[in-house]
Design an enzyme around this catalytic site. Structure first.
Site, mmCIF file in Angstrom:
data_model
loop_
_atom_site.group_PDB
_atom_site.id
_atom_site.type_symbol
_atom_site.label_atom_id
_atom_site.label_comp_id
_atom_site.label_asym_id
_atom_site.label_seq_id
_atom_site.Cartn_x
_atom_site.Cartn_y
_atom_site.Cartn_z
ATOM 1 N N LYS A 201 52.966 -4.321 6.637
ATOM 2 C CA LYS A 201 52.208 -4.949 5.561
ATOM 3 C C LYS A 201 50.943 -5.549 6.161
ATOM 4 O O LYS A 201 51.019 -6.455 7.002
ATOM 5 C CB LYS A 201 53.061 -6.036 4.898
ATOM 6 C CG LYS A 201 52.352 -6.736 3.772
ATOM 7 C CD LYS A 201 53.300 -7.633 3.013
ATOM 8 C CE LYS A 201 52.615 -8.273 1.837
ATOM 9 N NZ LYS A 201 53.526 -9.149 1.111
ATOM 10 N N GLU A 240 56.374 -2.500 14.610
ATOM 11 C CA GLU A 240 57.037 -3.203 13.503
ATOM 12 C C GLU A 240 58.187 -2.371 12.932
ATOM 13 O O GLU A 240 59.280 -2.870 12.689
ATOM 14 C CB GLU A 240 56.035 -3.506 12.375
ATOM 15 C CG GLU A 240 55.089 -4.673 12.635
ATOM 16 C CD GLU A 240 55.774 -6.037 12.482
ATOM 17 O OE1 GLU A 240 56.979 -6.084 12.202
ATOM 18 O OE2 GLU A 240 55.071 -7.054 12.656
ATOM 19 N N LYS A 255 52.081 -0.702 3.284
ATOM 20 C CA LYS A 255 51.366 -1.370 2.201
ATOM 21 C C LYS A 255 50.073 -1.963 2.704
ATOM 22 O O LYS A 255 50.119 -2.608 3.762
ATOM 23 C CB LYS A 255 52.289 -2.480 1.680
ATOM 24 C CG LYS A 255 51.725 -3.309 0.583
ATOM 25 C CD LYS A 255 52.706 -4.365 0.186
ATOM 26 C CE LYS A 255 51.994 -5.296 -0.770
ATOM 27 N NZ LYS A 255 52.611 -6.574 -0.822
ATOM 28 N N SER A 281 47.962 -3.695 -6.155
ATOM 29 C CA SER A 281 47.229 -4.107 -7.347
ATOM 30 C C SER A 281 45.730 -3.826 -7.274
ATOM 31 O O SER A 281 45.126 -3.380 -8.252
ATOM 32 C CB SER A 281 47.476 -5.595 -7.599
ATOM 33 O OG SER A 281 47.107 -6.356 -6.454
ATOM 34 N N TYR A 319 51.818 0.600 -10.364
ATOM 35 C CA TYR A 319 51.739 0.012 -11.707
ATOM 36 C C TYR A 319 51.514 1.087 -12.766
ATOM 37 O O TYR A 319 51.504 0.784 -13.953
ATOM 38 C CB TYR A 319 50.646 -1.064 -11.741
ATOM 39 C CG TYR A 319 50.922 -2.148 -10.709
ATOM 40 C CD1 TYR A 319 51.838 -3.165 -10.975
ATOM 41 C CD2 TYR A 319 50.324 -2.113 -9.448
ATOM 42 C CE1 TYR A 319 52.135 -4.125 -10.013
ATOM 43 C CE2 TYR A 319 50.612 -3.065 -8.482
ATOM 44 C CZ TYR A 319 51.520 -4.066 -8.774
ATOM 45 O OH TYR A 319 51.829 -5.007 -7.819
HETATM 46 C C1 PBG Z 1 54.288 -11.183 -1.720
HETATM 47 C C2 PBG Z 1 53.746 -9.874 -2.157
HETATM 48 C C3 PBG Z 1 52.406 -9.507 -2.290
HETATM 49 C C4 PBG Z 1 52.413 -8.229 -2.824
HETATM 50 C C5 PBG Z 1 53.745 -7.831 -2.987
HETATM 51 N N1 PBG Z 1 54.570 -8.862 -2.552
HETATM 52 C C6 PBG Z 1 51.140 -10.261 -2.075
HETATM 53 C C7 PBG Z 1 50.841 -10.924 -0.817
HETATM 54 O O1 PBG Z 1 51.439 -10.661 0.238
HETATM 55 O O2 PBG Z 1 49.971 -11.796 -0.863
HETATM 56 C C8 PBG Z 1 51.180 -7.463 -3.192
HETATM 57 C C9 PBG Z 1 51.349 -6.412 -4.201
HETATM 58 C C10 PBG Z 1 50.101 -5.929 -4.844
HETATM 59 O O3 PBG Z 1 48.979 -6.337 -4.495
HETATM 60 O O4 PBG Z 1 50.245 -5.111 -5.759
HETATM 61 N N2 PBG Z 1 54.665 -11.361 -0.431
#
Ligand code: PBG
Length: 329
Positions: A201, A240, A255, A281, A319
Site C-alpha cells: 500500500k 512486504e 494499491k 477512489s 467503485y
Molecule cells: C484505510 C484505507 C484507505 C483506503 C482504503 N482503506 C485510505 C488511506 O489509507 O488513507 C483507500 C481507498 C480508496 O482511496 O479508494 N486504511
C-alpha cells in the site's frame, strides 16, 4: 518466438473480423473478478451522495439488503464494508473500532443473517475511520506506533470475525500485524477466516475522495508516509509481500491500481499467490469526471480494468463494481 515475416506474415489478419478478434483474445473479465466497496452511514433511509465521487453513495443500514441483493444478482463474489463514522464517535484511540454495535459490525450481522454465504464480506482492519486524527493507528508525538497499534488491530480483527466477516483486510501497514492477527484468530477458533493483506500500500495522492467518503479527510493531520510505502520503490514491495505470506496472508493486495501495474505483475510472477488490485477512489473520480465532461468515452473504464487483469490481478476492488455488467458486456 517470431515464426515468419512480412509479407507472408500479417498480424492484422487475426484482427480483421470481430469473431476472429474474439477467438484470439487473451484476457477477459467476468463478474467474479470484482469486489464492490460499500460506504455505510448512520440513520434511516439514507442514500447519500459523496461530493468527490460521482455515482457513489453512503447507505444507511436499512438500505444495505437492497445493495447486497443487487450485488448477488450481479454475481459479485464479495463486498467490502467501509464506515463513515460520526465525528462525535471518533477519539484519539479509535475505540469505536472495538464497539460491537458499530456500523461495520451491525452491517455484517444484517448481511449474514439475510444472505448467509451467498456473498463474501471483506472488512478493513485499521483505525482511520475511528480516530480523531485520521491515522490508521495510535499516535505519540505525531508518530504512528507499531506494536501498540497491533494490539488494537488484533481485537478489531477478532471482533469482525466473530460478527461473521469472511475476509479480514488489514490496511494499516504496521510491521508484523498479519502474523499476530492470524495467531489470535486461530487461537480463538477462527482458523477459517481469511486474511487479505493490503501488503503493498503506497502513500498515495489518489486516496483523497475515499477519505472524504469516510469522513477522515478534514481530520487527517500530516500524511501517512511513515507507515505507507514510498511510491519510488519496487523491491520494497516484494519484501512486504514476502513477509505477509510468511505470516499467513491468504491473498495480497496492491494499491493503488493503475499507476502500479508493474508491481501487480512482479508480485504475481514472483509469488504465484492470489493478487487483488484496488482501483482506488482518486482513479475512479478522475475517470468518472473525465467521462462526465465528455473528455473521454466510457470505454476507458473497461480498458483500465482489463489492464489489471493483463498485469496478473485475480480480482479488482472498484467503485464501478455495482455497474459492472454494463461495462464488461
Ligand atoms: C484505510 C484505507 C484507505 C483506503 C482504503 N482503506 C485510505 C488511506 O489509507 O488513507 C483507500 C481507498 C480508496 O482511496 O479508494 N486504511
Amino acid at each position: 518466438m517470431i515464426t515468419g515475416k512480412y509479407p507472408s506474415l500479417r498480424l492484422r489478419r487475426s484482427r480483421k473480423n470481430d469473431w476472429s478478434r474474439r477467438l484470439v483474445e487473451e484476457n477477459n473479465l467476468t463478474p467474479n473478478d470484482f469486489i464492490l466497496p460499500i460506504f455505510l452511514i448512520d440513520g434511516n433511509n439514507k442514500k447519500q451522495s459523496i461530493k468527490s465521487m460521482p455515482d457513489v453513495f453512503r447507505y444507511s443500514l436499512d438500505k444495505i439488503s437492497f445493495v447486497i441483493d443487487k450485488a448477488i444478482k450481479n454475481k459479485l463474489p464479495m463486498v467490502a464494508l467501509f464506515p463513515h463514522t460520526e465525528k462525535k464517535k471518533k477519539n484519539l484511540l479509535g475505540t469505536e473500532a472495538l464497539n460491537e454495535n458499530n456500523l461495520v459490525c451491525k452491517a455484517i450481522q444484517i448481511i449474514k443473517k439475510r444472505f448467509k454465504n451467498e456473498i463474501g464480506i471483506m472488512c478493513d482492519v485499521a483505525l482511520d475511520p475511528y480516530t480523531s486524527h485520521g491515522h490508521d493507528g495510535l499516535i505519540k508525538s505525531n508518530y504512528v506506533l507499531n506494536d501498540e497499534t497491533i494490539k488494537v488491530l488484533i481485537d478489531q480483527s477478532l471482533l469482525q470475525a466473530q460478527m461473521g466477516c469472511d475476509v479480514l483486510a488489514p490496511s494499516d501497514m504496521m510491521d508484523g500485524r498479519i502474523g499476530e492477527i492470524r495467531k489470535n484468530l486461530d487461537s480463538n477458533g477462527y482458523n477459517m477466516t481469511q486474511i487479505l493483506s493490503y501488503a503493498v500500500k503506497y502513500a498515495s495522492n489518489f486516496y483523497g475522495p475515499f477519505r472524504d467518503a469516510v469522513g477522515s479527510k478534514k481530520l487527517l493531520k500530516g500524511d501517512k508516509k511513515n507507515y505507507q510505502m514510498d511510491f519510488r520503490n519496487n523491491d520494497e514491495a516484494l519484501r512486504e509481500v514476502t513477509l505477509d505470506i510468511k505470516e499467513g496472508a491468504d491473498m495480497v493486495m496492491v494499491k493503488p491500481g493503475l499507476p502500479y501495474l508493474d508491481i501487480i505483475k512482479s508480485v504475481k510472477e514472483n509469488f504465484k499467490i492470489p493478487v487483488i488490485a484496488y482501483q482506488v477512489s482518486g482513479e475512479y473520480s478522475l475517470l468518472s469526471n473525465g467521462i462526465n465532461k465528455g473528455l473521454v468515452n466510457k470505454d476507458v473504464i473497461l480498458e483500465n480494468l482489463i489492464s489489471f487483469k493483463r498485469a496478473g490481478a485475480n480480482a479488482i476492488i472498484t467503485y464501478y463494481a455495482d455497474r459492472i455488467n454494463n461495462i464488461i458486456s
